[in-house]
Design a protein around this motif. Structure first.
Motif, PDB file in Angstrom:
ATOM      1  N   GLN A   1     -13.760 -25.214  -1.635  1.00  0.00           N
ATOM      2  CA  GLN A   1     -14.427 -24.138  -0.926  1.00  0.00           C
ATOM      3  C   GLN A   1     -13.678 -22.842  -1.208  1.00  0.00           C
ATOM      4  OE1 GLN A   1     -17.226 -24.175   0.841  1.00  0.00           O
ATOM      5  NE2 GLN A   1     -17.103 -22.015   1.384  1.00  0.00           N
ATOM      6  N   MET A   2     -14.404 -21.849  -1.668  1.00  0.00           N
ATOM      7  CA  MET A   2     -13.789 -20.565  -1.962  1.00  0.00           C
ATOM      8  C   MET A   2     -13.413 -19.840  -0.679  1.00  0.00           C
ATOM      9  SD  MET A   2     -15.351 -17.239  -3.912  1.00  0.00           S
ATOM     10  CE  MET A   2     -15.277 -17.933  -5.545  1.00  0.00           C
ATOM     11  N   LYS A   3     -12.270 -19.170  -0.733  1.00  0.00           N
ATOM     12  CA  LYS A   3     -11.833 -18.325   0.365  1.00  0.00           C
ATOM     13  C   LYS A   3     -11.553 -16.940  -0.200  1.00  0.00           C
ATOM     14  CE  LYS A   3      -8.281 -17.825   3.945  1.00  0.00           C
ATOM     15  NZ  LYS A   3      -7.033 -18.393   4.526  1.00  0.00           N
ATOM     16  N   LEU A   4     -11.977 -15.908   0.539  1.00  0.00           N
ATOM     17  CA  LEU A   4     -11.759 -14.520   0.131  1.00  0.00           C
ATOM     18  C   LEU A   4     -10.829 -13.843   1.123  1.00  0.00           C
ATOM     19  CD1 LEU A   4     -15.432 -13.509  -0.766  1.00  0.00           C
ATOM     20  CD2 LEU A   4     -13.641 -14.320  -2.309  1.00  0.00           C
ATOM     21  N   VAL A   5      -9.914 -13.040   0.603  1.00  0.00           N
ATOM     22  CA  VAL A   5      -8.979 -12.302   1.447  1.00  0.00           C
ATOM     23  C   VAL A   5      -8.921 -10.859   0.962  1.00  0.00           C
ATOM     24  CG1 VAL A   5      -6.611 -12.081   2.261  1.00  0.00           C
ATOM     25  CG2 VAL A   5      -7.606 -14.357   1.924  1.00  0.00           C
ATOM     26  N   GLU A   6      -9.267  -9.923   1.861  1.00  0.00           N
ATOM     27  CA  GLU A   6      -9.187  -8.500   1.528  1.00  0.00           C
ATOM     28  C   GLU A   6      -7.807  -7.951   1.881  1.00  0.00           C
ATOM     29  OE1 GLU A   6     -13.456  -9.119   3.140  1.00  0.00           O
ATOM     30  OE2 GLU A   6     -11.422  -9.733   3.636  1.00  0.00           O
ATOM     31  N   SER A   7      -7.402  -6.929   1.155  1.00  0.00           N
ATOM     32  CA  SER A   7      -6.159  -6.224   1.459  1.00  0.00           C
ATOM     33  C   SER A   7      -6.285  -4.788   0.964  1.00  0.00           C
ATOM     34  CB  SER A   7      -4.956  -6.908   0.798  1.00  0.00           C
ATOM     35  OG  SER A   7      -5.091  -6.909  -0.607  1.00  0.00           O
ATOM     36  N   GLY A   8      -5.354  -3.947   1.404  1.00  0.00           N
ATOM     37  CA  GLY A   8      -5.310  -2.582   0.907  1.00  0.00           C
ATOM     38  C   GLY A   8      -5.856  -1.529   1.846  1.00  0.00           C
ATOM     39  N   GLY A   9      -6.321  -1.949   3.009  1.00  0.00           N
ATOM     40  CA  GLY A   9      -6.826  -0.965   3.957  1.00  0.00           C
ATOM     41  C   GLY A   9      -5.708  -0.123   4.551  1.00  0.00           C
ATOM     42  N   GLY A  10      -6.100   0.912   5.274  1.00  0.00           N
ATOM     43  CA  GLY A  10      -5.105   1.758   5.906  1.00  0.00           C
ATOM     44  C   GLY A  10      -5.727   3.006   6.472  1.00  0.00           C
ATOM     45  N   LEU A  11      -4.869   3.882   6.995  1.00  0.00           N
ATOM     46  CA  LEU A  11      -5.307   5.157   7.560  1.00  0.00           C
ATOM     47  C   LEU A  11      -4.881   6.278   6.623  1.00  0.00           C
ATOM     48  CD1 LEU A  11      -6.509   6.766   9.927  1.00  0.00           C
ATOM     49  CD2 LEU A  11      -4.221   6.790  10.948  1.00  0.00           C
ATOM     50  N   VAL A  12      -5.845   7.065   6.180  1.00  0.00           N
ATOM     51  CA  VAL A  12      -5.565   8.151   5.250  1.00  0.00           C
ATOM     52  C   VAL A  12      -6.244   9.422   5.726  1.00  0.00           C
ATOM     53  CG1 VAL A  12      -5.290   6.612   3.265  1.00  0.00           C
ATOM     54  CG2 VAL A  12      -7.542   7.599   3.784  1.00  0.00           C
ATOM     55  N   GLN A  13      -5.894  10.522   5.086  1.00  0.00           N
ATOM     56  CA  GLN A  13      -6.528  11.792   5.393  1.00  0.00           C
ATOM     57  C   GLN A  13      -7.713  12.023   4.461  1.00  0.00           C
ATOM     58  OE1 GLN A  13      -3.483  14.834   5.231  1.00  0.00           O
ATOM     59  NE2 GLN A  13      -2.710  14.286   7.270  1.00  0.00           N
ATOM     60  N   PRO A  14      -8.648  12.853   4.869  1.00  0.00           N
ATOM     61  CA  PRO A  14      -9.786  13.159   3.984  1.00  0.00           C
ATOM     62  C   PRO A  14      -9.304  13.641   2.613  1.00  0.00           C
ATOM     63  CG  PRO A  14     -10.193  14.002   6.171  1.00  0.00           C
ATOM     64  CD  PRO A  14      -8.773  13.520   6.168  1.00  0.00           C
ATOM     65  N   GLY A  15      -9.969  13.154   1.583  1.00  0.00           N
ATOM     66  CA  GLY A  15      -9.620  13.527   0.216  1.00  0.00           C
ATOM     67  C   GLY A  15      -8.655  12.570  -0.454  1.00  0.00           C
ATOM     68  N   GLU A  16      -8.027  11.716   0.331  1.00  0.00           N
ATOM     69  CA  GLU A  16      -7.074  10.762  -0.245  1.00  0.00           C
ATOM     70  C   GLU A  16      -7.789   9.520  -0.776  1.00  0.00           C
ATOM     71  OE1 GLU A  16      -2.971  11.966   2.073  1.00  0.00           O
ATOM     72  OE2 GLU A  16      -4.055  10.188   2.744  1.00  0.00           O
TER      73      GLU A  16
END
Length: 131
Positions: A1-16
Protein backbone atom coordinates in the motif's frame (compact mmCIF):
# COMPACT_ATOMS: atom_id res chain seq x y z
CA UNK A 1 0.00 0.00 0.00
CA UNK A 2 1.45 3.33 -1.04
CA UNK A 3 1.91 6.00 1.59
CA UNK A 4 2.46 9.70 0.82
CA UNK A 5 4.17 12.17 3.13
CA UNK A 6 4.31 15.92 2.45
CA UNK A 7 7.03 18.20 3.78
CA UNK A 8 8.38 21.69 3.24
CA UNK A 9 5.54 23.82 4.53
CA UNK A 10 6.07 26.89 6.64
CA UNK A 11 5.28 30.54 7.28
CA UNK A 12 6.68 33.04 4.80
CA UNK A 13 6.15 36.62 3.76
CA UNK A 14 4.44 37.64 0.52
CA UNK A 15 6.78 37.30 -2.45
CA UNK A 16 8.85 34.55 -0.88
CA UNK A 17 9.18 30.94 -2.01
CA UNK A 18 8.69 27.45 -0.63
CA UNK A 19 9.24 23.99 -2.02
CA UNK A 20 6.84 21.27 -1.00
CA UNK A 21 7.76 17.63 -1.37
CA UNK A 22 5.57 14.56 -1.63
CA UNK A 23 7.56 11.44 -0.79
CA UNK A 24 6.17 7.99 -1.43
CA UNK A 25 6.81 4.67 0.21
CA UNK A 26 5.43 1.25 -0.58
CA UNK A 27 5.41 1.80 -4.35
CA UNK A 28 7.11 3.83 -7.03
CA UNK A 29 5.52 7.13 -7.99
CA UNK A 30 6.68 6.69 -11.56
CA UNK A 31 3.49 4.84 -12.49
CA UNK A 32 1.06 7.28 -10.92
CA UNK A 33 -0.29 10.70 -11.69
CA UNK A 34 0.21 12.95 -8.66
CA UNK A 35 -2.05 15.86 -7.88
CA UNK A 36 -1.50 18.72 -5.46
CA UNK A 37 -4.61 20.12 -3.79
CA UNK A 38 -5.04 22.72 -1.12
CA UNK A 39 -7.48 23.34 1.66
CA UNK A 40 -7.96 26.97 2.59
CA UNK A 41 -9.06 27.80 6.15
CA UNK A 42 -12.67 26.70 6.56
CA UNK A 43 -12.81 24.80 3.27
CA UNK A 44 -12.93 21.09 2.57
CA UNK A 45 -9.78 19.09 1.87
CA UNK A 46 -10.55 18.53 -1.78
CA UNK A 47 -11.37 22.18 -2.21
CA UNK A 48 -8.94 23.38 -4.87
CA UNK A 49 -6.59 21.73 -7.28
CA UNK A 50 -3.19 23.32 -7.68
CA UNK A 51 -1.16 21.17 -10.06
CA UNK A 52 -0.95 17.67 -11.47
CA UNK A 53 1.80 15.67 -13.15
CA UNK A 54 1.05 12.65 -15.28
CA UNK A 55 3.02 9.46 -15.53
CA UNK A 56 2.22 7.89 -18.86
CA UNK A 57 1.70 10.90 -21.16
CA UNK A 58 4.09 13.20 -19.29
CA UNK A 59 1.70 16.16 -19.21
CA UNK A 60 1.69 18.77 -16.50
CA UNK A 61 -1.32 20.82 -15.46
CA UNK A 62 -1.75 23.96 -13.39
CA UNK A 63 -4.82 25.81 -12.28
CA UNK A 64 -4.93 29.52 -13.05
CA UNK A 65 -3.87 30.49 -9.55
CA UNK A 66 -0.66 28.46 -9.90
CA UNK A 67 0.33 29.21 -13.48
CA UNK A 68 3.55 31.17 -13.78
CA UNK A 69 4.34 30.87 -10.08
CA UNK A 70 4.36 27.16 -9.23
CA UNK A 71 6.36 24.34 -10.82
CA UNK A 72 5.69 20.65 -10.34
CA UNK A 73 8.39 18.07 -11.00
CA UNK A 74 9.34 14.48 -10.37
CA UNK A 75 12.46 13.39 -8.50
CA UNK A 76 12.73 9.80 -9.66
CA UNK A 77 15.81 8.99 -7.61
CA UNK A 78 14.04 9.87 -4.38
CA UNK A 79 10.54 8.70 -5.35
CA UNK A 80 9.26 12.20 -4.72
CA UNK A 81 7.22 14.87 -6.45
CA UNK A 82 8.06 18.50 -5.70
CA UNK A 83 5.96 21.64 -5.91
CA UNK A 84 8.14 24.72 -6.15
CA UNK A 85 6.11 27.78 -5.19
CA UNK A 86 7.38 31.28 -5.88
CA UNK A 87 5.98 34.76 -5.39
CA UNK A 88 3.64 33.48 -2.70
CA UNK A 89 0.56 35.50 -1.85
CA UNK A 90 -1.60 35.62 1.29
CA UNK A 91 -4.35 33.83 -0.63
CA UNK A 92 -2.01 30.85 -1.05
CA UNK A 93 -2.35 30.18 2.68
CA UNK A 94 -3.70 26.64 3.00
CA UNK A 95 -2.92 23.07 3.87
CA UNK A 96 -1.38 21.47 0.79
CA UNK A 97 -1.96 17.79 0.05
CA UNK A 98 -0.58 15.45 -2.55
CA UNK A 99 -2.85 12.65 -3.68
CA UNK A 100 -3.15 9.82 -6.13
CA UNK A 101 -5.12 6.72 -6.91
CA UNK A 102 -4.36 3.20 -8.16
CA UNK A 103 -4.95 2.94 -11.88
CA UNK A 104 -4.54 6.69 -12.39
CA UNK A 105 -1.51 7.10 -14.64
CA UNK A 106 -2.52 10.39 -16.28
CA UNK A 107 -4.15 13.48 -14.82
CA UNK A 108 -6.46 14.33 -17.71
CA UNK A 109 -7.88 17.74 -18.48
CA UNK A 110 -10.45 17.50 -15.66
CA UNK A 111 -7.98 16.30 -13.06
CA UNK A 112 -9.00 18.98 -10.58
CA UNK A 113 -12.52 17.52 -10.45
CA UNK A 114 -11.48 14.05 -9.36
CA UNK A 115 -10.10 14.87 -5.92
CA UNK A 116 -13.09 13.25 -4.19
CA UNK A 117 -12.35 9.98 -5.96
CA UNK A 118 -8.67 9.82 -4.98
CA UNK A 119 -8.01 7.38 -2.16
CA UNK A 120 -4.33 7.92 -1.35
CA UNK A 121 -3.58 11.21 0.44
CA UNK A 122 -0.72 12.53 2.48
CA UNK A 123 -1.21 14.17 5.85
CA UNK A 124 -0.82 17.69 4.48
CA UNK A 125 1.71 20.50 4.74
CA UNK A 126 0.70 23.86 6.16
CA UNK A 127 1.67 26.93 4.16
CA UNK A 128 1.11 30.36 5.65
CA UNK A 129 1.77 33.61 3.80
CA UNK A 130 1.56 36.80 5.82
CA UNK A 131 3.42 40.08 6.36
Amino acid sequence: QMKLVESGGGLVQPGESLRLSCAASGSTLDNFAIGWFRQAPGAEREGEGVSCISSRDGRIWYTDSAKGRFTISRDHANNTVHLQMTNLRPEDTAIYYCATEPEWPDCGASWYKVARHLTIWGQGALVGVAS
